[in-house]
Design a protein around this motif. Structure first.
Motif, short mmCIF file in Angstrom:
data_model
loop_
_atom_site.label_atom_id
_atom_site.label_comp_id
_atom_site.label_asym_id
_atom_site.label_seq_id
_atom_site.Cartn_x
_atom_site.Cartn_y
_atom_site.Cartn_z
N PRO A 35 0.80 -1.24 0.00
CA PRO A 35 0.00 0.00 0.00
C PRO A 35 0.83 1.28 0.00
O PRO A 35 0.26 2.38 0.01
CB PRO A 35 -0.82 -0.12 1.28
N TRP A 36 2.15 1.16 0.01
CA TRP A 36 2.99 2.37 -0.10
C TRP A 36 3.60 2.47 -1.50
O TRP A 36 4.26 3.43 -1.81
CB TRP A 36 4.11 2.36 0.93
N GLY A 37 3.43 1.41 -2.28
CA GLY A 37 3.92 1.46 -3.66
C GLY A 37 5.30 0.86 -3.86
O GLY A 37 5.97 1.18 -4.84
N ARG A 110 8.46 11.90 9.32
CA ARG A 110 7.24 12.46 8.75
C ARG A 110 7.57 13.55 7.73
O ARG A 110 6.93 13.70 6.71
CB ARG A 110 6.39 13.08 9.86
N GLN A 114 6.44 13.82 3.15
CA GLN A 114 5.62 14.82 2.47
C GLN A 114 6.37 15.56 1.36
O GLN A 114 5.80 16.38 0.67
CB GLN A 114 5.06 15.82 3.47
N LEU A 115 7.67 15.23 1.19
CA LEU A 115 8.44 15.95 0.17
C LEU A 115 8.06 15.49 -1.23
O LEU A 115 7.94 14.29 -1.47
CB LEU A 115 9.94 15.71 0.39
N PRO A 116 7.89 16.44 -2.16
CA PRO A 116 7.60 16.02 -3.53
C PRO A 116 8.77 15.22 -4.11
O PRO A 116 9.92 15.45 -3.72
CB PRO A 116 7.42 17.35 -4.28
N PHE A 117 8.52 14.33 -4.97
CA PHE A 117 9.47 13.43 -5.63
C PHE A 117 10.16 12.50 -4.61
O PHE A 117 10.11 11.29 -4.76
CB PHE A 117 10.54 14.21 -6.43
N ASP A 120 7.83 10.07 -2.73
CA ASP A 120 7.34 9.01 -3.62
C ASP A 120 8.45 8.01 -3.94
O ASP A 120 8.25 6.79 -3.90
CB ASP A 120 6.79 9.65 -4.90
N LEU A 129 6.60 5.58 6.30
CA LEU A 129 6.51 6.53 7.41
C LEU A 129 6.66 5.78 8.74
O LEU A 129 6.01 4.75 8.93
CB LEU A 129 5.16 7.23 7.34
N ASP A 131 5.68 4.82 11.74
CA ASP A 131 4.42 4.87 12.47
C ASP A 131 4.13 3.44 12.95
O ASP A 131 4.38 2.47 12.25
CB ASP A 131 3.34 5.33 11.47
N ALA A 133 1.41 1.74 13.43
CA ALA A 133 0.44 0.95 12.64
C ALA A 133 1.09 0.43 11.37
O ALA A 133 0.85 -0.71 10.96
CB ALA A 133 -0.77 1.81 12.31
N ASN A 134 1.94 1.26 10.76
CA ASN A 134 2.62 0.84 9.53
C ASN A 134 3.57 -0.33 9.81
O ASN A 134 3.63 -1.30 9.05
CB ASN A 134 3.42 2.00 8.94
#
Lengths: 296, 318
Positions: A35-37, A110, A114-117, A120, A129, A131, A133-134
C-alpha cells in the motif's frame, strides 16, 4: 583515470547476483501488493546504479551476516552521517550479503514523507513513514523493518558528538513486544566521516521548518570506508506485554542500546585506516569516553 | 419475512439514493419510501411505492413531514458537497449539514424511528502525509487540521456518532464512511476527475486510492438496514490502487503536473471562477486508506460485487 571510472561501473558478478536476487524476490512478492507502492523493478534499477558506490566508493564490509535467519526482524541500528545514507547501505547489505536476501523496510521521518518526488521515490524503494500501525502491518505480512531509535537526533550531531549514541526511543520495542518480533542489532561504522566537519544550527532548522539542517564543508559524502556489523538477535521476553510500564520497557531498550554501544567500540577499534586524520582523534575520544563511563 | 416499513430517504435527487431506493423496493415491494430533496426531483425514476418530494430543508418542513408520516427508517444521504470555500457557502453548508442533521436526528428520536442510516465520508480523516495505513473507525478525524473549511463534514459526523451512542438503546444507528464512490450515475468530484477526457497526473506524488462502485455502495446502504448493528463503519474493499494506475485503467489521459504548483494554479483559476476545493488537491498528494475490518465482521469477507479494476472499467461507460 580509466581504472577509477571502471570501478564505478557495475561488475558482471554483481549484475548476475542482483538479477538472481530480484528473480527470487519477485517470486516471493508475486502475491503481495504494497500500500505504499514498493516497486521491485525500480529497486532493481536503483540498486544496479548504487552498488558500484557500495563496493568501490564506500568499500562496505559486512560482518555477522550469518546471524540473520529467514524471518521477520526489527533491525535496530545506530544512526550516523548527516544524510540517511546508512539506511541505504544497511538495506543493500541485507539484499546482497544476507542469504536469503531480505528486503528491509526503513522507517522515515514524517518530514520526508511529504516531500515532492523524494517521498514518492522513498516509498517506491521500500521506505515507509515511521508509524506503529505501519510497522505492525508490515510485520504481519512477514516483512522486516529497519528502525533508528535515535531518530533525527542520531544524524544531526555536531562533529565532537560523532559516535555518541543518543538515547533510544521506546516505540520500536513496544511494537516488537506486540508482534513478538526479535530485535536484530546493527552497527554502522564510517558514516559519520562522510561529512567530517559539521555544524547544526537548530535555530535555522526551526526557521526553515526542517527537522535538522547540517552545515557541512562538503556537499557530497566523502569516501569513508563503511563497516556494517550485524549482531545476534535479541529475543523478546515472553513475560513482557507491550503495555508494560515505561520502566520495564526502558530496561530492555537500554540492553539493546548497550549491545550496539559495544558493537560500536569493537567496530571503531577494527576499522580500516582511510581517514586517519579524522578517524584517530574521534576513535580515541569515543573509546576513552566509553571506558570512563562504563556500560550503563 | 420482514415487517412492512416506511422509509424516509433524504437526498433522493442523487444517483446513489435512487439506486438504494430501487434495491429496497426490489427486495421489499410492499415497503414505502418517501424520498425528499431540496434539488429538482423530476428526474427521479418512477417506482411503485416511491414518492419523491421536492422540499426545502427547513425545520418546519421536516417537522411537518415527521408529523404526517410515521417512519420506521431514515436514510440520511443529504450532505451538502464541497463545491466552494466561500464564506457564505460555508455558512450555508454548516447550517444545512450540521444544524439540519441535528434537527433530523431530534425528530427521529421524538417520532420513534427504529433505524437511522447516515452517509458520512472518509474525507473526515483527511489526506495527510503522516496518515497511518488503513485507518480504523476510531482514528482521529483530522481533515480540518489543514482545511478548516471541512469543519462541517467532521461536525456532522461527530454529531451523528454522539447521538448514535446516546440513543443506542432505543434506535439502531449506522454511520457509514465510504471511500471514493464512483459510477456512472453519481456526480461527485472523483468520478468527474477520473472520467473526464484529461486529468491532472501528479509527477511528484503517487497516492493510493480505494474506490467503491456506486452499486456496491447502494447495496451496503441497503444491507445496513438489517445486517449492521449500531456503529460507525468505514466502507471500502480490501484492494487499493495508485492514482497513476487508476488513470491508466480508466484510460483518461493524464497531464503530467507537479503538485507543488497546484496551489498556485488553483488560486489563479479561482480568479476565473474555476476552482477545485483545496482539500481535494491533498488527495492527489497523500494517501488516505481506510480499514474495512469492522464492516467485514458483519457482512463477510466478500461483501463487494465489483473489484477496483471493475469499478474503474465501469465508469468508462459514462
Amino acid at each position: 583515470m580509466l581504472k577509477l571510472g571502471e570501478s564505478f561501473l557495475l561488475s558482471i558478478e554483481d549484475e548476475i547476483k542482483i538479477n538472481q536476487i530480484f528473480a527470487e524476490l519477485k517470486e516471493k512478492y508475486k502475491d503481495y501488493k504494497d500500500p505504499w507502492g514498493f516497486n521491485l523493478e525500480l529497486c532493481e534499477k536503483t540498486l544496479k546504479k548504487i552498488v558500484p558506490f557500495y563496493r568501490s566508493y564506500f568499500k562496505v564490509r559486512v560482518f555477522g551476516a550469518e546471524n540473520v535467519k529467514d524471518q521477520s526482524y526489527i533491525v535496530t541500528s545506530n544512526h550516523t552521517g548527516q544524510l540517511p545514507l546508512d539506511a541505504i547501505l544497511i538495506t543493500i547489505a541485507f539484499l546482497l550479503d544476507v542469504a536469503p536476501p531480505r528486503v528491509l523496510r526503513a522507517m522515515v521521518e514524517r518530514f520526508m514523507a511529504q516531500l515532492p518526488f523524494i517521498g514518492d521515490f522513498a516509498a517506491q524503494t521500500g521506505s515507509i513513514l515511521g508509524d506503529r500501525a505501519n510497522c505492525a502491518y508490515l510485520i504481519e505480512h512477514g516483512e522486516s523493518i529497519l528502525v533508528f531509535p535515535e531518530g533525527v537526533r542520531g544524524i544531526s550531531k555536531n562533529t565532537p558528538d560523532y559516535y555518541k549514541l543518543r538515547s533510544f526511543s521506546e516505540g520500536f520495542y513496544r511494537i516488537a513486544l506486540q508482534k513478538k518480533t526479535p530485535i536484530l542489532p546493527v552497527c554502522v561504522i564510517g558514516a559519520e566521516e562522510m561529512f567530517p566537519f559539521v555544524f547544526h544550527s537548530k535555530r535555522l532548522a526551526r526557521l526553515l521548518k526542517v527537522p535538522a539542517l547540517p552545515l557541512t564543508a562538503n556537499l557530497f559524502p566523502l569516501p569513508s570506508p563503511i563497516d556494517i556489523y550485524i549482531g545476534k538477535e535479541i529475543p523478546i521476553p515472553a513475560h513482557l506485554e507491550h503495555e508494560a510500564s515505561d520502566k520495564e520497557i526502558k530496561e530492555n531498550v537500554f540492553h539493546i542500546e548497550n549491545t550496539i554501544k559495544r558493537m560500536l567500540i569493537h567496530g571503531l577499534k577494527h576499522r580500516r585506516p582511510f581517514f586517519d586524520t579524522v578517524r584517530k582523534p574521534i576513535s580515541k575520544f569515543v573509546i576513552k569516553e566509553f571506558r570512563n563511563k562504563g556500560d550503563r | 419475512m420482514s415487517q412492512k416499513k416506511k422509509i424516509l430517504l433524504i437526498g433522493i435527487a442523487g444517483g446513489l439514493a435512487q439506486m438504494t431506493a430501487r434495491l429496497i423496493l426490489t427486495e421489499h415491494p410492499d415497503w414505502e419510501i418517501i424520498g425528499i430533496d431540496s434539488r429538482d426531483v423530476s428526474n427521479v425514476p418512477v417506482l411503485n411505492n416511491l414518492t419523491p418530494i421536492n422540499l426545502k430543508y427547513s425545520r418546519g418542513n421536516f417537522e411537518n413531514l415527521f408529523r404526517t408520516h410515521h417512519f420506521d427508517v431514515v436514510y440520511h444521504l443529504g450532505r451538502i458537497s464541497h463545491s466552494s470555500n466561500e464564506h457564505n457557502v460555508l455558512a450555508k453548508r454548516i447550517d444545512l449539514s450540521v444544524m439540519g442533521t441535528n434537527r433530523i436526528l431530534e425528530l427521529c428520536e421524538r417520532s420513534g424511528v427504529k433505524k437511522v442510516v447516515i452517509l458520512s465520508t472518509f474525507h473526515v480523516y483527511g489526506a495527510l502525509p503522516d496518515n497511518s495505513i488503513f485507518l480504523k473507525e476510531d482514528a482521529p478525524l483530522r481533515a480540518s487540521i489543514r482545511h478548516p473549511e471541512l469543519r462541517d463534514v467532521i461536525e456532522m459526523d461527530q454529531i451523528c456518532t454522539n447521538w448514535m451512542w446516546k440513543n443506542q438503546n432505543s434506535i439502531s444507528t449506522v454511520v457509514l464512511r465510504p471511500c471514493n464512490i464512483i459510477g456512472t450515475q453519481i456526480q461527485n468530484a472523483m468520478t468527474k476527475f477520473l472520467s473526464g477526457p484529461v486529468a491532472l497526473s501528479p509527477i511528484d506524488y503517487n497516492p493510493f486510492f480505494q474506490f467503491i462502485h456506486e452499486f456496491d455502495m447502494a447495496h451496503i446502504l441497503y444491507r445496513a438496514l438489517e445486517s449492521l448493528p449500531t456503529g460507525t463503519y468505514n466502507v471500502a474493499g480490501s484492494d487499493f490502487i495508485s492514482l497513476r494506475d487508476a488513470l491508466n485503467e480508466v484510460g483518461t489521459k493524464g497531464i503530467p503536473f507537479p503538485m507543488v504548483l497546484a496551489g498556485g494554479l488553483n488560486s489563479a483559476l479561482k480568479k476565473l471562477n474555476i476552482e477545485v476545493p483545496e482539500y481535494l488537491l491533498d488527495y492527489l498528494k497523500f494517501s488516505c486508506l481506510i480499514s474495512n475490518k469492522e464492516l467485514e465482521k458483519h457482512l463477510g469477507p466478500k461483501f463487494l460485487r465489483f473489484s477496483i479494476k471493475e469499478a474503474l472499467e465501469l465508469i468508462k461507460l459514462r
